[in-house]
Design a protein around this motif. Structure first.
Motif, PDB file in Angstrom:
ATOM      1  N   ILE A 122      16.704  -5.153  28.905  1.00 51.83           N
ATOM      2  CA  ILE A 122      17.485  -6.072  29.737  1.00 51.83           C
ATOM      3  C   ILE A 122      18.844  -6.326  29.100  1.00 51.83           C
ATOM      4  N   ARG A 123      18.819  -6.442  27.784  1.00 49.77           N
ATOM      5  CA  ARG A 123      20.087  -6.640  27.072  1.00 49.77           C
ATOM      6  C   ARG A 123      20.995  -5.432  27.265  1.00 49.77           C
ATOM      7  N   GLN A 124      20.414  -4.230  27.100  1.00 47.38           N
ATOM      8  CA  GLN A 124      21.210  -3.021  27.225  1.00 47.38           C
ATOM      9  C   GLN A 124      21.731  -2.838  28.647  1.00 47.38           C
ATOM     10  N   ALA A 125      21.052  -3.433  29.609  1.00 48.48           N
ATOM     11  CA  ALA A 125      21.494  -3.300  31.001  1.00 48.48           C
ATOM     12  C   ALA A 125      22.629  -4.263  31.324  1.00 48.48           C
ATOM     13  N   GLY A 126      22.995  -5.081  30.360  1.00 47.28           N
ATOM     14  CA  GLY A 126      24.156  -5.957  30.555  1.00 47.28           C
ATOM     15  C   GLY A 126      23.944  -7.061  31.564  1.00 47.28           C
ATOM     16  N   ILE A 127      22.705  -7.525  31.681  1.00 44.69           N
ATOM     17  CA  ILE A 127      22.436  -8.524  32.712  1.00 44.69           C
ATOM     18  C   ILE A 127      22.783  -9.925  32.211  1.00 44.69           C
ATOM     19  N   ALA A 128      23.632 -10.574  32.980  1.00 43.49           N
ATOM     20  CA  ALA A 128      24.027 -11.946  32.657  1.00 43.49           C
ATOM     21  C   ALA A 128      23.762 -12.796  33.885  1.00 43.49           C
ATOM     22  N   GLY A 129      23.378 -14.045  33.681  1.00 46.01           N
ATOM     23  CA  GLY A 129      23.007 -14.954  34.769  1.00 46.01           C
ATOM     24  C   GLY A 129      23.926 -14.814  35.978  1.00 46.01           C
ATOM     25  N   MET A 130      23.358 -14.496  37.128  1.00 48.54           N
ATOM     26  CA  MET A 130      24.193 -14.184  38.287  1.00 48.54           C
ATOM     27  C   MET A 130      24.381 -15.369  39.213  1.00 48.54           C
ATOM     28  N   GLY A 131      23.841 -16.490  38.827  1.00 46.36           N
ATOM     29  CA  GLY A 131      23.988 -17.673  39.665  1.00 46.36           C
ATOM     30  C   GLY A 131      25.349 -18.335  39.505  1.00 46.36           C
ATOM     31  N   GLY A 132      26.069 -17.964  38.491  1.00 45.41           N
ATOM     32  CA  GLY A 132      27.383 -18.562  38.335  1.00 45.41           C
ATOM     33  C   GLY A 132      27.792 -18.778  36.882  1.00 45.41           C
ATOM     34  N   ALA A 133      26.829 -19.126  36.037  1.00 42.40           N
ATOM     35  CA  ALA A 133      27.203 -19.449  34.656  1.00 42.40           C
ATOM     36  C   ALA A 133      27.377 -18.189  33.817  1.00 42.40           C
ATOM     37  N   GLY A 134      26.558 -17.179  34.059  1.00 41.65           N
ATOM     38  CA  GLY A 134      26.738 -15.917  33.363  1.00 41.65           C
ATOM     39  C   GLY A 134      26.221 -15.917  31.951  1.00 41.65           C
ATOM     40  N   PHE A 135      25.150 -16.627  31.729  1.00 35.70           N
ATOM     41  CA  PHE A 135      24.561 -16.605  30.399  1.00 35.70           C
ATOM     42  C   PHE A 135      23.722 -15.346  30.256  1.00 35.70           C
ATOM     43  N   PRO A 136      23.913 -14.591  29.177  1.00 36.01           N
ATOM     44  CA  PRO A 136      23.166 -13.333  29.041  1.00 36.01           C
ATOM     45  C   PRO A 136      21.656 -13.563  29.213  1.00 36.01           C
ATOM     46  N   ALA A 137      21.067 -12.812  30.130  1.00 41.00           N
ATOM     47  CA  ALA A 137      19.664 -13.052  30.483  1.00 41.00           C
ATOM     48  C   ALA A 137      18.746 -12.831  29.286  1.00 41.00           C
ATOM     49  N   ALA A 138      19.086 -11.808  28.486  1.00 48.94           N
ATOM     50  CA  ALA A 138      18.206 -11.473  27.364  1.00 48.94           C
ATOM     51  C   ALA A 138      18.100 -12.636  26.385  1.00 48.94           C
ATOM     52  N   VAL A 139      19.188 -13.386  26.251  1.00 55.55           N
ATOM     53  CA  VAL A 139      19.166 -14.507  25.305  1.00 55.55           C
ATOM     54  C   VAL A 139      18.167 -15.558  25.770  1.00 55.55           C
ATOM     55  N   LYS A 140      18.228 -15.845  27.073  1.00 59.90           N
ATOM     56  CA  LYS A 140      17.316 -16.850  27.613  1.00 59.90           C
ATOM     57  C   LYS A 140      15.862 -16.393  27.495  1.00 59.90           C
ATOM     58  N   LEU A 141      15.666 -15.082  27.560  1.00 59.58           N
ATOM     59  CA  LEU A 141      14.297 -14.576  27.533  1.00 59.58           C
ATOM     60  C   LEU A 141      13.750 -14.469  26.122  1.00 59.58           C
ATOM     61  N   SER A 142      14.637 -14.556  25.136  1.00 57.43           N
ATOM     62  CA  SER A 142      14.167 -14.466  23.751  1.00 57.43           C
ATOM     63  C   SER A 142      13.601 -15.816  23.335  1.00 57.43           C
ATOM     64  N   THR A 143      12.522 -16.198  23.978  1.00 56.81           N
ATOM     65  CA  THR A 143      11.935 -17.491  23.637  1.00 56.81           C
ATOM     66  C   THR A 143      11.196 -17.369  22.316  1.00 56.81           C
ATOM     67  N   ARG A 144      11.077 -18.497  21.656  1.00 56.57           N
ATOM     68  CA  ARG A 144      10.402 -18.480  20.363  1.00 56.57           C
ATOM     69  C   ARG A 144       8.914 -18.745  20.571  1.00 56.57           C
ATOM     70  N   ASP A 145       8.141 -18.150  19.699  1.00 53.54           N
ATOM     71  CA  ASP A 145       6.692 -18.279  19.877  1.00 53.54           C
ATOM     72  C   ASP A 145       6.202 -19.697  19.627  1.00 53.54           C
ATOM     73  N   ASP A 146       6.968 -20.435  18.806  1.00 54.09           N
ATOM     74  CA  ASP A 146       6.496 -21.788  18.520  1.00 54.09           C
ATOM     75  C   ASP A 146       6.824 -22.757  19.648  1.00 54.09           C
ATOM     76  N   LYS A 147       7.529 -22.262  20.659  1.00 57.48           N
ATOM     77  CA  LYS A 147       7.796 -23.108  21.824  1.00 57.48           C
ATOM     78  C   LYS A 147       7.144 -22.463  23.034  1.00 57.48           C
ATOM     79  N   PRO A 148       5.883 -22.702  23.254  1.00 58.14           N
ATOM     80  CA  PRO A 148       5.209 -22.035  24.358  1.00 58.14           C
ATOM     81  C   PRO A 148       5.830 -22.443  25.692  1.00 58.14           C
ATOM     82  N   ILE A 149       5.924 -21.476  26.586  1.00 57.74           N
ATOM     83  CA  ILE A 149       6.525 -21.744  27.885  1.00 57.74           C
ATOM     84  C   ILE A 149       5.406 -22.023  28.894  1.00 57.74           C
ATOM     85  N   GLU A 150       5.591 -23.108  29.604  1.00 55.61           N
ATOM     86  CA  GLU A 150       4.594 -23.503  30.583  1.00 55.61           C
ATOM     87  C   GLU A 150       4.945 -22.934  31.951  1.00 55.61           C
ATOM     88  N   THR A 151       6.216 -23.077  32.292  1.00 54.71           N
ATOM     89  CA  THR A 151       6.627 -22.774  33.653  1.00 54.71           C
ATOM     90  C   THR A 151       7.831 -21.845  33.657  1.00 54.71           C
TER      91      THR A 151
END
Ligand code: SF4
Ligand code: SF4
Lengths: 349, 788
Positions: free
Chosen positions: B131-160
């Motif tokens: 995803i990072r190599q595909a250059g995907i950045a938030g397309m809703g307007g802010a443009g935050f690199p998607a891969a960064v948001k997806l790199s969640t840490r294991d010690d912070k479990p995601i619920e939703t």
């Protein structure tokens, strides 16, 4: 290319300050109508003369302050002040009294502080209090309402002559104490007897007064419906007034403070609740703050009416709470998204 | 039915969405030229990996990500690189920035690319990297690199996991039409995201109830997947990330925190489709859906647009009528910004170009006084008190502004929208935010300059003290000389020789053994020679650099102030420039300080001993050098220093990251600058870590004696001295003396050279040098006599 460079938002809602003020003016019509119906044309003349003088003073002040006159007159705020003062003054007040009132309201209470939005006190109420203290006789002389005596009400011409003082003595106007006065003076009669004895009492409170209050209530409901203000301040004021009067009603002894309904529909209650307490400039800003602000005004009104020296108390109460508004604001800052209320207030403020 | 929470405030502006939904998505085609900004996302700009004149294929990477918070750029179609230069980019300030310009060849020739057959076989890291190599950045307007948001840490479990299909801004329908036409892709993307994030509770897609067709399509596509489509009442700004989270889960993202802090990851549905295409087909992000609308366009329309397509090209396609249009908006009417130039390209974040007529969005009427009606506070989705903030902003009461949580304002514009007095509230908040940031930077700067001043004062005092010491020492030396001369006159020649021998012996005894002397000599050489001059030169050079940087900073600040006064949107850019200059300045200062620190201890002990006995002085100097300079001698010191440096850099990195996230939440224009800051700090950290590693490696090597000799000059000198001592022990007395003479001659020659140099430079060391030269000559004479 010549495209505008402006920052967002680009869209704007339909509301404008001038529109808000126009709606407020419009909403006074039912109350004004009742007052005129029961007390004659005196109130209308008050309002008319107050409007003319207020606009003149406003223009003068703007000229002295080198502000664009037309732009500011167009916000209708001077007219609102004039209407409120004109309604609050006894019908057929002398022209000089009105003029001193509007002059004080516009020049001292409003423009001296920097114009609309900057005034800490409600100009109309400040002027009212000033007049009440300076000219107690003129300020407490009310015409008898229609139905309480045998004669005629003041017609428009008579009202004008009465106001401007030429041929004042030829006009045969009957004055009478207001119901709140009567209640205040009463210390021997049961409420019920008092009702019987005095000609100025009507169905719920005084003749005319009850209808004037109902008129202003209607206007207030209209403004609520148009979302000119929120329900918080007026409702909490009415609620606290009702609560206190119910507490001290005691079924109508000679020491009774009067029934809740009597208080709700007497004097300036409804005018105060929907047209004065809601004055955004001088009230608390948050909804929680407005609840407190309104409730305290209600309490003060009752206290002053029943135990104080003045028969009606809306103006005093409002002015007192104008002082307190900034403090209320300080302690009622709403909780911001993502913050804990404690953190927000503790330490930081 | 699941519970829907309500957000505070909100408004209902006219939606104006139907105009652009009359027709299906149309492919906008290939314009003659594509302009691809290197920074289409939040974070560090990509760096080009092609040259002008290169032929590139569709989907070929032309600029690579620079750091963690960054995204690469790919060629949207085949063609040749026409230029890599500054062009106007879509930005509120209308500024220019580096872009890669491609002359398209119309062949639309793909680079070979390949999708993943079964993404469930890939690890999270591999998928995120794709995803990072595909250059995907938030397309809703802010443009935050998607891969960064997806790199969640294991010690912070995601619920939703939440997909944002709210699209609450009026006019924009890019997401709406995407749902209608490509619901299956959205769901497929959602499933990939779900696989990556592994939410342990649910996956939701939030949509406002004004998109019934889109909702129906999504619901159909989501059947059997367990992905829930949550519909809630239309209200602006429900689509803000924090607002949507509140609506769907009732949770609030804590101030200064991230959604992941409350177990939530949020992505736009457009981003989800881009992720689907990247994983399934190996296609990078090279096109997007953009709404072209507004009454100045004859045919409002959603286009599938190649990134880099000039806005003018799309306007032409839509029958744009310039006559009636006085403002051109990138984005929606609530949060979009005006464009000055229709040559700007569509980028990854461009969801809409709005070309309204004058009647549609008339110019703002003049603002009236605030009547404190509180309508703004009613409308604020964050529960701020906009009217209070407005008064404070006007009065420049920054502290009160911060106490009123100015920095939680998401600049949604709801308050300005409802304000009956037409006060441009948001503009005040933006300006105040910039001012406060500036003030903070100034504060940091003044603290730094205070430190610098103190350091300077201390240095001057020290220099004064040194001079004083030198003067005293010189006087003493003169006295000693006089005394020696008197002695010499009295004693006989033999006595003199004896004395010389004695002295030389004494000296040898004093300095323990010849090895020490050798160390001393070695050190003396080092001190006296090249090293002595170069630190001063370095200091001068650094100071010069510092002065230059300071000058530049002042100029930049002036520009910034000017821009702010004129309410220019460039202010942001200038602010970034100022902060960068400050950064540079700080680093120079640091270097200088470090340099001075190494300089100071080496200097102090030396002069006081200089005059009494050169040998001792040399030893002293050698020891001082060892103790002070640290870097070369004491390996432990170096290790701790590096470790310290790493620790502080890490601290700084954390702070910078915090700032970045904060800025991102607030959709702040400075986000870019912060991201760069984070990158830089990261780079520094890496460098420091590497140095430490290298150092530790050499440390290990040092344990073997042989290596030492070549590695460390001091150690080498010691070795040599030891060898010399052994050799000396085997020598006859005469040989010893001979050798002594030789070495004395050597030293005299060197001493002379030094003296000459010192005299030429007008150095006040000249006297001392002359002194020691005389002594050496004396010694030589004595030794020669002894020999003969
Ligand atoms: S909406 Fe406008 S006029 Fe009303 S309080 Fe807010 S800023 Fe003042
Ligand atoms: S722009 Fe800021 S202050 Fe205004 S409504 Fe939005 S969040 Fe509240």
């Amino acid at each position: 290319m010549g495209f505008l460079k402006v920052s967002s938002p680009h869209a704007h809602g339909p509301m404008s300050t001038a529109r808000v003020m126009r709606l407020v003016l419009l909403a006074t019509i039912p109350g004004l109508f009742s007052l005129t119906w029961f007390f004659g044309f005196g109130t209308l003349v008050n309002v008319l003369w107050a409007s003319i003088t207020a606009l003149a003073f406003e223009a003068l002040a703007l000229k002295l302050r080198k502000r664009p006159i037309a732009f500011y007159l167009n916000d209708y705020s001077a007219l609102v002040t004039a209407f409120l003062l004109g309604i609050a003054l006894p019908p057929g007040s002398p022209f000089w009294l009105i003029m001193i009132g509007t002059g004080f309201a516009i020049l001292i209470c409003k423009q001296l502080y920097g114009g609309m939005g900057y005034n800490p006190f409600n100009p109309a109420m400040a002027a009212y209090v000033m007049l009440l203290i300076s000219f107690p006789v003129q300020m407490t002389t009310w015409f008898a309402p229609q139905g309480s005596f045998a004669g005629d009400l003041l017609g428009p011409i008579d009202a004008l002559r009465y106001c401007f003082g030429f041929g004042r003595d030829t006009v045969d106007a009957i004055t009478m104490a207001t119901p709140l006065d009567v209640l205040k003076q009463n210390n021997s009669l049961l409420i019920e007897d008092m009702w019987q004895e005095s000609a100025q009492f009507g169905q719920f409170s005084g003749i005319g007064w009850e209808w004037a209050n109902i008129g202003f209530l209607l206007g207030g409901i209209y403004l609520l419906y148009r979302r000119v203000f929120t329900w918080h301040a007026p409702l909490s004021m009415l609620a606290s007034l009702t609560l206190l009067s119910a507490l001290f009603y005691d079924g109508g002894s000679s020491a009774s403070g009067g029934s809740p309904l009597f208080h709700l529909l007497s004097g300036g209650t409804m005018l105060g609740a929907f047209f004065i307490v809601t004055d955004p400039v001088t009230s608390a800003v948050s909804n929680r703050g407005r609840l407190i602000y309104g409730a305290l005004i209600g309490v003060l009104i009752y206290i002053i009416r029943v135990w104080g020296n003045y028969p009606d108390a809306v103006a005093f109460s409002v002015l007192l709470m104008n002082f307190a508004a900034p403090f209320i604001d300080h302690y009622t800052q709403p909780r911001t998204y993502g913050h804990k209320l404690k953190d927000q207030q503790g330490g930081k403020s | 039915m699941r519970k829907i929470w309500d957000i505070h405030g909100g408004i209902h502006p006219a939606e104006n969405k139907h105009q652009s939904l009359l027709n299906p998505i149309e492919n906008a085609g290939i314009p003659a030229q594509l302009i691809l900004p290197l920074a289409q996302h939040i974070g560090a700009p990509a760096s080009p990996i092609v040259n002008v004149g290169d032929r590139v294929l569709k989907g070929q990477m032309i600029a690579e990500a620079k750091g963690f918070v960054s995204a690469p750029v790919h060629a949207p179609t085949s063609g040749t690189i026409a230029a890599i230069e500054s062009r106007v980019i879509p930005h509120p300030s209308g500024m220019t920035a580096s872009c890669i310009v491609i002359d398209t060849d119309g062949k639309d020739e793909w680079i070979t690319h390949q999708g993943v057959k079964d993404y469930t076989q890939l690890s999270k890291l591999e998928l995120v990297d794709r995803i990072r190599q595909a250059g995907i950045a938030g397309m809703g307007g802010a443009g935050f690199p998607a891969a960064v948001k997806l790199s969640t840490r294991d010690d912070k479990p995601i619920e939703t996991l939440i997909l944002n299909g709210t699209e609450c801004e009026p006019y924009i329908t890019a997401d709406d039409i995407l749902m209608r036409e490509r619901a299956a892709e959205i769901i497929a993307g959602a499933e990939i995201l779900r696989h990556i994030i592994k939410p342990n509770k649910e996956t939701l897609i939030g949509v406002e109830d004004n998109k019934p067709e889109g909702i129906a399509a999504l619901k159909k596509a989501a059947e059997g997947t367990g992905i829930e489509i949550v519909v809630f009442p239309t209200k602006y700004p429900s689509g803000g990330e924090k607002q949507l989270i509140q609506i769907l889960t009732g949770k609030e993202v804590p101030a200064g925190g991230l959604p992941s802090d409350v177990g939530i990851v949020c992505q736009n549905i457009g981003t989800a489709t881009a992720i689907y295409r990247a994983i399934q087909f190996g296609e990078p992000l090279i096109s997007r859906i953009t709404t072209i609308t507004g009454e100045a366009c004859e045919r409002p329309q959603n286009y599938e647009v190649l990134l880099g397509t000039p806005v003018q090209y799309l306007l032409n396609k839509s029958g744009f009528n310039k006559e009636n249009c006085i403002r051109l908006i990138m984005g929606g009417p609530m949060m979009g910004y005006t464009l000055q130039d229709t040559a700007v390209p569509i980028v990854k974040t461009s969801n809409c170009v709005l070309a309204p007529t004058v009647a549609e969005l008339p110019p703002p009427p003049p603002a009236q006084a605030c009547i404190r009606c509180g309508m703004c506070a009613e409308a604020c989705p964050v529960s701020l008190l906009p009217q209070q903030m407005y008064w404070f902003a006007r009065a420049q009461e920054h502290e009160k502004l911060e106490n009123h949580q100015l920095f939680d304002c998401i600049e949604c514009g709801a308050c300005s929208f409802v304000c009956p007095s037409n006060i441009p509230l948001v503009q005040y908040y933006r300006a105040s935010k910039a001012e406060i940031r500036q003030a903070q930077q100034d504060k940091i700067k003044s603290e730094r300059s205070k430190e610098r001043f103190e350091a300077r004062t201390a240095r001057l005092e020290q220099e004064e003290a040194e001079k004083e010491a030198k003067r005293a020492a010189r006087m003493e030396a003169a006295k000693a000389k006089a005394a020696a001369a008197a002695n010499a006159a009295e004693t006989s020649k033999t006595d003199i020789i004896q004395a010389a021998i004695e002295r030389s012996k004494a000296k040898q005894a004093e300095s323990a053994d010849p090895a020490q002397a050798a160390i001393a000599r070695a050190q003396a050489k080092r001190d006296g020679g090249a090293e002595e001059e170069s630190p001063q030169e370095k200091t001068e050079r650094l100071q010069k650099l510092l002065a230059g940087a300071e000058k530049r900073l002042v100029a930049a600040k002036e520009k910034l102030a000017l821009a702010q006064e004129q309410q220019s949107d460039n202010a942001d850019a200038f602010a970034t420039a100022v902060s960068k200059t400050e950064e540079k300045l700080a680093s120079i200062k640091q270097e200088l300080a470090a340099h001075e620190a190494t300089l100071a201890p080496a200097k102090t002990p030396a002069p006081s001993t200089d005059s009494t006995d050169p040998a001792q002085a040399a030893i002293a100097r050698a020891l001082a050098k060892r103790a002070g300079a640290g870097a070369d001698e004491s390996t432990e010191d170096k290790t701790t220093r590096l470790q310290n440096a790493i620790a502080t850099t890490e601290k700084r990195l954390v702070a910078a990251q915090q700032k970045l996230t904060l800025a991102q939440e607030q959709n702040d224009a400075n986000v870019g600058a912060f991201a760069t800051g984070v990158e830089k700090t990261q780079a520094k950290l890496d460098a420091a870590k590497k140095e430490l590693a290298d150092h530790q490696a050499t440390l290990g090597a040092n344990d073997t004696a042989e290596q030492v000799a070549s590695d460390d000059p001091v150690q080498a000198a010691i070795e040599r001295a030891k060898a010399a001592r052994e050799a000396q022990a085997n020598m006859s007395e005469a040989d010893k003396i001979k050798q002594n003479i030789e070495s004395l001659e050597n030293r005299i020659a060197k001493s002379k050279e030094k003296l000459e140099a010192a005299r030429a430079a007008g150095d006040d060391k000249a006297d001392i040098l002359a002194d020691s030269l005389a002594k050496l000559e004396e010694k030589l004479a004595a030794a020669q006599q002894q020999l003969s």
